[in-house]
Design an enzyme around this catalytic site. Structure first.
Site, short mmCIF file in Angstrom:
data_model
loop_
_atom_site.label_atom_id
_atom_site.label_comp_id
_atom_site.label_asym_id
_atom_site.label_seq_id
_atom_site.Cartn_x
_atom_site.Cartn_y
_atom_site.Cartn_z
N PRO A 33 0.66 -1.28 0.15
CA PRO A 33 -0.25 0.01 0.16
C PRO A 33 0.87 1.38 0.31
O PRO A 33 1.59 1.05 0.91
CB PRO A 33 -0.56 -0.44 1.25
CG PRO A 33 -0.47 -1.26 1.69
CD PRO A 33 0.32 -1.97 1.24
N ASN A 34 0.10 2.17 -0.54
CA ASN A 34 0.54 3.52 -1.00
C ASN A 34 2.12 3.98 -1.41
O ASN A 34 2.28 4.72 -2.05
CB ASN A 34 0.95 4.14 0.07
CG ASN A 34 -0.46 4.77 1.52
OD1 ASN A 34 -1.21 4.84 0.61
ND2 ASN A 34 -0.40 3.76 2.41
N ARG B 245 4.77 11.72 -2.77
CA ARG B 245 4.84 10.66 -0.62
C ARG B 245 5.96 10.92 -0.08
O ARG B 245 7.29 10.49 -0.49
CB ARG B 245 4.13 9.81 -1.34
CG ARG B 245 4.46 8.55 0.74
CD ARG B 245 4.26 7.09 0.30
NE ARG B 245 3.70 6.77 1.51
CZ ARG B 245 4.06 5.39 2.35
NH1 ARG B 245 4.44 4.68 1.33
NH2 ARG B 245 3.58 5.00 3.67
N TYR C 195 11.06 9.13 0.66
CA TYR C 195 11.14 8.64 -0.21
C TYR C 195 11.81 8.75 -1.11
O TYR C 195 12.08 7.50 -2.16
CB TYR C 195 9.39 7.48 -0.41
CG TYR C 195 9.57 6.95 1.21
CD1 TYR C 195 9.09 6.03 1.71
CD2 TYR C 195 7.82 7.81 1.90
CE1 TYR C 195 9.08 5.08 3.02
CE2 TYR C 195 6.98 7.41 2.99
CZ TYR C 195 7.46 5.70 3.04
OH TYR C 195 7.47 5.46 4.67
N ASN D 114 8.22 -5.07 -0.94
CA ASN D 114 8.28 -4.04 -0.49
C ASN D 114 7.05 -4.51 0.56
O ASN D 114 5.86 -3.67 -0.84
CB ASN D 114 8.38 -3.07 -0.94
CG ASN D 114 8.49 -1.49 -0.21
OD1 ASN D 114 8.30 -2.22 1.23
ND2 ASN D 114 9.30 -0.32 -0.50
N ALA E 13 3.37 -0.81 4.44
CA ALA E 13 2.42 -1.05 6.37
C ALA E 13 2.05 -2.50 6.53
O ALA E 13 2.30 -2.88 7.75
CB ALA E 13 1.34 -0.01 6.67
N GLU F 202 12.08 -9.36 1.78
CA GLU F 202 11.86 -8.00 2.41
C GLU F 202 12.53 -7.16 1.87
O GLU F 202 13.90 -7.17 1.78
CB GLU F 202 11.40 -8.39 3.71
CG GLU F 202 10.86 -7.67 3.93
CD GLU F 202 9.88 -7.05 5.44
OE1 GLU F 202 9.79 -8.54 6.54
OE2 GLU F 202 10.24 -6.30 6.45
N HIS G 6 12.79 -2.81 2.01
CA HIS G 6 11.85 -1.16 2.54
C HIS G 6 12.60 0.05 2.03
O HIS G 6 14.24 -0.32 1.77
CB HIS G 6 11.57 -1.51 4.08
CG HIS G 6 10.77 -2.45 4.40
ND1 HIS G 6 9.34 -2.36 4.53
CD2 HIS G 6 11.30 -3.29 5.12
CE1 HIS G 6 8.69 -3.04 5.80
NE2 HIS G 6 9.99 -3.82 5.80
N ARG H 54 13.32 4.49 11.79
CA ARG H 54 11.99 5.45 12.65
C ARG H 54 11.16 5.71 13.47
O ARG H 54 11.99 5.02 14.93
CB ARG H 54 11.31 5.21 11.43
CG ARG H 54 12.49 5.49 9.55
CD ARG H 54 10.85 5.84 8.21
NE ARG H 54 10.21 6.23 8.41
CZ ARG H 54 9.58 5.91 7.54
NH1 ARG H 54 9.64 5.15 6.93
NH2 ARG H 54 8.24 7.18 7.68
C1 DQA Z 1 8.28 0.93 3.42
C2 DQA Z 1 8.66 1.57 5.40
C3 DQA Z 1 6.82 1.18 5.84
O1 DQA Z 1 7.38 1.49 7.32
C4 DQA Z 1 6.38 2.32 4.98
O2 DQA Z 1 4.51 1.59 6.06
C5 DQA Z 1 5.73 2.14 3.92
C6 DQA Z 1 7.26 2.20 2.78
C7 DQA Z 1 9.14 1.44 2.62
O3 DQA Z 1 9.63 1.16 2.00
O4 DQA Z 1 11.26 2.40 3.61
O5 DQA Z 1 4.66 2.46 3.24
O6 DQA Z 1 8.09 0.08 3.89
#
Ligand code: DQA
Length: 145
Positions: free
Chosen positions: A11-12, A19, A24, A75, A78, A99, A101, A108
Site C-alpha cells: 500500500p501507498n 509521498r 522516500y 516491499n 505498512a 523483504e 524497504h 524511524r
Molecule cells: C516502507 C516502510 C513502511 O514502514 C511504510 O509503511 C511504507 C514504506 C519503505 O519502503 O520504507 O509504506 O515499506
C-alpha cells in the site's frame, strides 16, 4: 521453472515521487520498475513488477509466485508491520522471499521497528532508497543459484 521473479509492492507505494520525498526520495514506482527490469535482465531474470493497496491481493500474488516464480522481492509497505496473512503466505509458498524497504525502518518510529514478515523471509534489506530494490534482486540471484 522459468527464471521469472516477482517484485511485489504494497500500500501507498503507488504514491512514490510525491509521498514524503524527504523519506522516500523523488523516484516514482515506474522509475523503480524500470530499474528492476533492467537490473533483472543483467541477472538473467524476467521481472514481474506489481503494486496493490490490498492485503488479500498481495496474498494471492504470493501464492501465484509460489507456482510460477523462482523467488519474490517484496516491499510490503505498512502491511509488513501488521499482517499475519502475509507472514503465513510467505511461509507457505516454499520459494525464497526477500523483504525490502526504501527507508531504514529501524531508524524511524517505534511502530515500524517490528515486522510480521521479516522472520519468514530469507533476508531483509532496508534503508537504501530505490537501491534497496536492486540489492534485493542481487540477493535473490545469490539465493537461487
Ligand atoms: C516502507 C516502510 C513502511 O514502514 C511504510 O509503511 C511504507 C514504506 C519503505 O519502503 O520504507 O509504506 O515499506
Amino acid at each position: 521453472m522459468s527464471k521469472s521473479i516477482y517484485v511485489l509492492n504494497g500500500p501507498n507505494l503507488n504514491l512514490l515521487g510525491k509521498r514524503e520525498p524527504g523519506i522516500y526520495g523523488g523516484q516514482t514506482l515506474d522509475d523503480i520498475k524500470a530499474s528492476c527490469i533492467a537490473h533483472g535482465e543483467k541477472l538473467g531474470f524476467t521481472v514481474d513488477f506489481r503494486q496493490t493497496n490490498h492485503e488479500g491481493v498481495l496474498v494471492d500474488w504470493l501464492h501465484e509466485a509460489g507456482e510460477k516464480a523462482l523467488g519474490v522481492a517484496i516491499n510490503p509497505g505498512a502491511y509488513g508491520h501488521t499482517s499475519i496473512a502475509l507472514h503465513d503466505a510467505i511461509r507457505g509458498i516454499g520459494i525464497p522471499v526477500i523483504e525490502l524497504h526504501l527507508s531504514n525502518i529501524h531508524a524511524r518510529e517505534e511502530f515500524r521497528h517490528k515486522t510480521m514478515t521479516s522472520a519468514v523471509c530469507k533476508g531483509v534489506i532496508c534503508g537504501f532508497g530505490p537501491v534497496s530494490y536492486t540489492l534485493a534482486l542481487d540477493a535473490l540471484a545469490h539465493v537461487t543459484r
